[in-house]
Design an enzyme around this catalytic site. Structure first.
Site: not given
Lengths: 402, 267
Positions: B49, B60
Site C-alpha cells: 500500500e 491520518d
C-alpha cells in the site's frame, strides 16, 4: 435556476448543484449521519425552537440593531448604508448564533464534550462560552500562527475554561485546525460533538450553520423595511468560510432585485498569489468534506493563504457560495489588506464603531460600491464582528506596542 | 484474474494470510521509495500500500501526517508516485500495488486521466480515503474499466446497510479499520474485530484486511487469526524518523519480517 431558491438546497446528501456533499472517511460517516438525523428532527421541533429563540434573545441579545450609518453614507456621497450590528452580540460576533444552536443539539444528543476549530478566535470564544454555560468540556483547536496573532481571544477561551490546543501541522492556520478537530472527532465520537464554525465541512454542516445564521438576514429584512419602507438594493458581507455572508444573504435569495456581494480577502493582491480568495482566484476541488472552490496548486495540493485577518485565512469556502457564484445570484469580489485597513479606520473615525478586520473587508468594498449608487438606494453591510481582538495587529502595523 | 485476486488465491492454497505494509511515497527521500518497496517484498509483503502524500491528510494520525509533509517537501506529487510504481514494476511483475490517498489530487489530475495512467503504471487498486461510495460511483466505474479495484474502508461504526452499499462497489479486498480514530492509534480488541468481520462476511466474498493499531509481531499474528490480511502502517512509517535513510530498507525488512514469521507460525 429554479424559481424559488430558499428551501431548494441542498439535496438529501448535501449537494448545492455540483458542490457540497459528504467527502469524508468511512470512520466519520456514522457520526455525520447521527448529526443529520438529530438536526432534521429538531429543526422543526417547537420546543427546540422556543429554547433557541429564548437563548438568542436573553443570552445573545438579539435582535441586533440595524443602524443607519448616516455620517459614513454622507461622506461616501451615494447610497444609504445600514449596518447589521452582529458585533453587539454577546461575545462580539455573529459566531455565537451558530454555537448556541449546535450546543443545544449537543445537549439533546447527550454529548458531554464539545470541540471546535478557530481562526480569529471568535468561533472558539463563542464555543467556549456556550460550553461554560452548559457545563460541557471544551477543546478548541487553533493554528500556532493564529494563537500568536489572536492572543486576547486565546486568553478569553482559557478564562472560559476551554483548553486551547496549538496546531503545528501544515500551514499552522485555520485549515489545519479543522483537520485536527476532525481527527479528534473520529477518535472521541462517542462523547464528543464537533461544532464547526462556518458553512463548510461535510453535510449537514453547511446547511445547518446557514440555518442557524439566517436569523441575521431574517431580522435585517424586516428592519430595513420598517426603516426605509422597502427592500435594500444591495447586501455586502465578508467571506472566509462564509457563515456571516450566507446568514445575511439567505433570506433575501428570492428577492431578485437585491444584489449580493461577498467580499474575499485579496491579501497582498490577487496577482501576488498571497491571498485567501478561492471564489475570485481558485478552482473547484474537494477539501474538508465538501466540493467547493479552493486555492490549490496544479497537483491538487491545498495552498497556504494570506490575509491580515485570521478569520478569512482559509483556502476554501462554503459550498453554497460556490453555487451562488456559478448561478450568478451573488457576486464575489476581493479587497486587499490595505483597503481593509482603510475601511477599518474610516468606520472607527466616522461612526464610532471599531470593526473586526474580517468585517473591514466588507466595509472596504462598500466604500467602492456606495458612491456610484443613488442617494435613495440602500446597502446593508453585515457588521459581523467587533475589532477589539484586532487592536494589537493594527497597532503593530503602525509601529505601536499596546 | 487481477493481481490482487491471484495473490489471495495463492495464499489461501498455502493457508497463509496476506501481509500488507503501508509506506508513504517519497518519505524520507523520493529516490528511496522503490528500493523500500522491494525490501518490503523481500520481508514477506504480499501487497504494497503506497500512500500518496496530501497537504491535508484529515484521516491520518501524526506519524503519517509527518511522512506526508516530508514527501511534499521532496516535491512528490501524484504524478511522481505513478512514476515510482512504473519503476517498481520493471523488477516486480507480481506484487500488487494499492495507492492510498485523498481525492483532491486525483480530481486535479482528472479522474479518467488518472485511471488510465494508474493502469499503465501497474497500479492494481485505489483506496481513496475521503471518497465514500455515494460520491465515488462514477470514479469507480472508470477504475473498473481499466481493470483496477476500488478498495473501501469499513469502520467499527459502519451500519449494516452501509456495509452492504460499500460491498456492492468494493473490489480487491475490504479494508476493515479495527478501531475508532486516525491511523496510528493505540490498542486493538481482536474479539470485537472478529465479531464485526462476521457481519461483513455476510455481505461479501472479498478477502478482508484489518488495519489501524497493529504495532508488532504479536498483534499482527493475533489479527491474522481472524482476518485474511494484516495491514501495517504507522509502525513502519515511524522508522523513517528514527533510522537513517540508508539503513531504512534493512530496518523495515527486520520489523516486517518479524511480523511475517509470527503470522506464519500461528496459521
Amino acid at each position: 435556476m429554479s424559481e424559488k431558491i430558499i428551501g431548494s438546497m441542498p439535496d438529501a446528501r448535501g449537494h448545492f448543484g455540483p458542490y457540497g456533499g459528504m467527502f469524508v472517511s468511512e470512520t466519520l460517516m456514522e457520526a455525520l449521519d447521527e448529526l443529520r438525523q438529530a438536526y432534521e428532527q429538531y429543526q422543526n421541533d417547537a420546543t427546540f425552537k422556543a429554547e433557541l429563540d429564548a437563548d438568542l434573545q436573553h443570552f445573545v441579545g438579539r435582535p441586533s440593531p440595524l443602524y443607519h450609518a448616516e455620517r459614513w453614507s454622507q461622506t461616501l456621497g451615494g447610497a444609504q448604508i445600514f449596518l447589521k450590528r452582529e458585533d453587539l452580540n454577546h461575545t462580539g460576533a455573529h459566531k455565537v448564533n451558530n454555537t448556541i444552536g449546535q450546543a443545544l443539539l449537543a445537549k439533546r444528543l447527550g454529548k458531554t464534550r464539545i470541540i471546535a476549530e478557530t481562526g480569529a478566535g471568535q468561533h472558539g470564544v463563542a464555543s467556549a462560552t456556550v460550553a461554560a454555560r452548559l457545563g460541557l468540556e471544551c477543546v478548541v483547536y487553533m493554528g500556532e500562527e493564529d494563537i500568536q496573532r489572536q492572543a486576547i481571544n486565546v486568553f478569553r477561551m482559557r478564562l472560559l475554561g476551554a483548553e486551547v490546543r496549538s496546531v503545528t501541522s501544515g500551514t499552522k492556520t485555520l485549515k489545519d485546525a479543522l483537520n485536527e478537530a476532525m481527527r479528534d472527532w473520529v477518535t472521541n465520537v462517542d462523547n464528543t460533538f464537533y461544532i464547526i464554525g462556518t458553512v463548510a465541512g461535510p453535510h449537514p454542516y453547511p446547511a445547518m450553520v446557514r440555518d442557524f445564521q439566517a436569523i441575521i438576514g431574517r431580522e435585517a429584512r424586516q428592519q430595513i423595511q420598517a426603516q426605509t419602507g422597502r427592500l435594500p438594493d444591495a447586501l455586502v458581507a465578508c467571506v472566509g468560510g462564509g457563515s456571516n455572508a450566507i446568514g445575511l444573504f439567505y433570506p433575501f435569495l428570492d428577492d431578485k432585485a437585491v444584489k449580493m456581494y461577498g467580499v474575499e480577502a485579496a491579501g497582498h493582491g490577487l496577482e501576488t498569489g498571497q491571498h485567501a480568495a478561492p471564489l475570485c482566484a481558485g478552482k473547484p476541488g474537494v477539501l474538508h468534506g465538501n466540493r467547493t472552490y479552493l486555492m490549490e496548486d496544479e497537483h491538487g495540493l491545498i495552498q497556504g493563504t494570506h490575509s491580515i485577518s485570521a478569520g478569512l485565512d482559509y483556502p476554501g469556502v462554503g459550498p453554497e457560495h460556490a453555487w451562488l457564484k456559478d448561478s450568478g445570484r451573488a457576486q464575489y469580489v476581493a479587497v486587499t489588506d490595505t483597503e481593509a485597513l482603510q475601511g477599518f479606520h474610516e468606520l472607527t473615525r466616522l461612526e464610532g464603531i471599531i470593526p473586526a478586520l474580517e468585517t473591514s473587508h466588507a466595509l472596504a468594498y462598500c466604500r467602492k460600491l456606495a458612491p456610484d449608487m443613488p442617494k435613495d438606494h440602500s446597502i446593508i453591510v453585515n457588521l459581523s464582528g467587533r475589532g477589539d481582538k484586532d487592536i494589537h495587529t493594527v497597532a503593530a502595523l503602525e509601529g505601536i506596542t499596546v | 484474474m487481477s493481481r490482487i485476486m491471484a495473490c489471495f488465491d495463492r495464499l489461501k492454497q498455502q493457508h497463509r494470510k496476506a501481509l500488507i505494509p503501508f509506506i508513504t511515497a517519497g518519505d524520507p527521500q523520493a529516490d528511496l521509495t522503490v528500493d523500500l518497496m522491494h525490501a518490503l517484498v523481500r520481508a514477506g509483503a504480499n501487497i504494497i500500500e503506497l500512500g500518496v502524500p496530501f497537504s491535508d491528510p484529515m484521516a491520518d494520525g501524526p506519524v503519517i501526517q509527518r511522512a506526508s509533509e516530508r514527501a511534499l517537501d521532496n516535491h512528490v506529487s501524484l504524478t511522481t508516485v505513478l512514476q515510482m510504481v512504473t519503476l517498481f514494476r520493471q523488477q516486480d511483475a507480481n506484487t500488487p500495488v494499492v495507492l492510498m490517498g485523498y481525492v483532491n489530487p486525483i480530481e486535479a489530475m482528472g479522474y479518467d486521466t488518472f485511471a488510465k495512467a494508474a493502469q499503465a503504471a501497474g497500479v492494481d487498486g485505489v483506496l481513496t480515503v475521503d471518497l465514500p461510495p455515494e460520491e465515488g460511483a462514477e470514479f469507480n466505474q472508470l477504475l473498473k474499466a481499466q481493470g483496477l479495484d476500488s478498495i473501501f474502508l469499513i469502520a467499527p461504526t459502519t451500519t449494516e446497510p452501509r456495509i452492504q452499499t460499500i460491498c456492492q462497489q468494493a473490489g480487491g479486498f475490504i479494508y476493515y479499520v479495527s478501531l475508532k480514530g486516525v491511523t496510528g492509534s493505540q490498542a486493538l480488541d481482536v474479539d470485537a474485530v472478529a465479531d464485526k468481520l462476521t457481519t461483513v462476511r455476510a455481505h461479501t466474498d472479498l478477502p478482508i484486511g484489518v488495519g489501524f493499531g497493529i504495532r508488532d509481531a504479536a498483534s499482527a499474528a493475533a489479527v491474522a487469526q481472524v482476518a485474511d490480511a494484516v495491514v501495517v502502517g504507522s509502525t513502519l512509517v515511524s522508522l523513517s524518523e528514527t533510522v537513517p535513510p540508508q539503513q531504512l530498507a534493512a530496518a523495515l525488512e527486520t520489523l516486517l519480517g518479524g511480523m511475517r514469521q509470527a503470522m506464519d507460525m500461528t496459521k
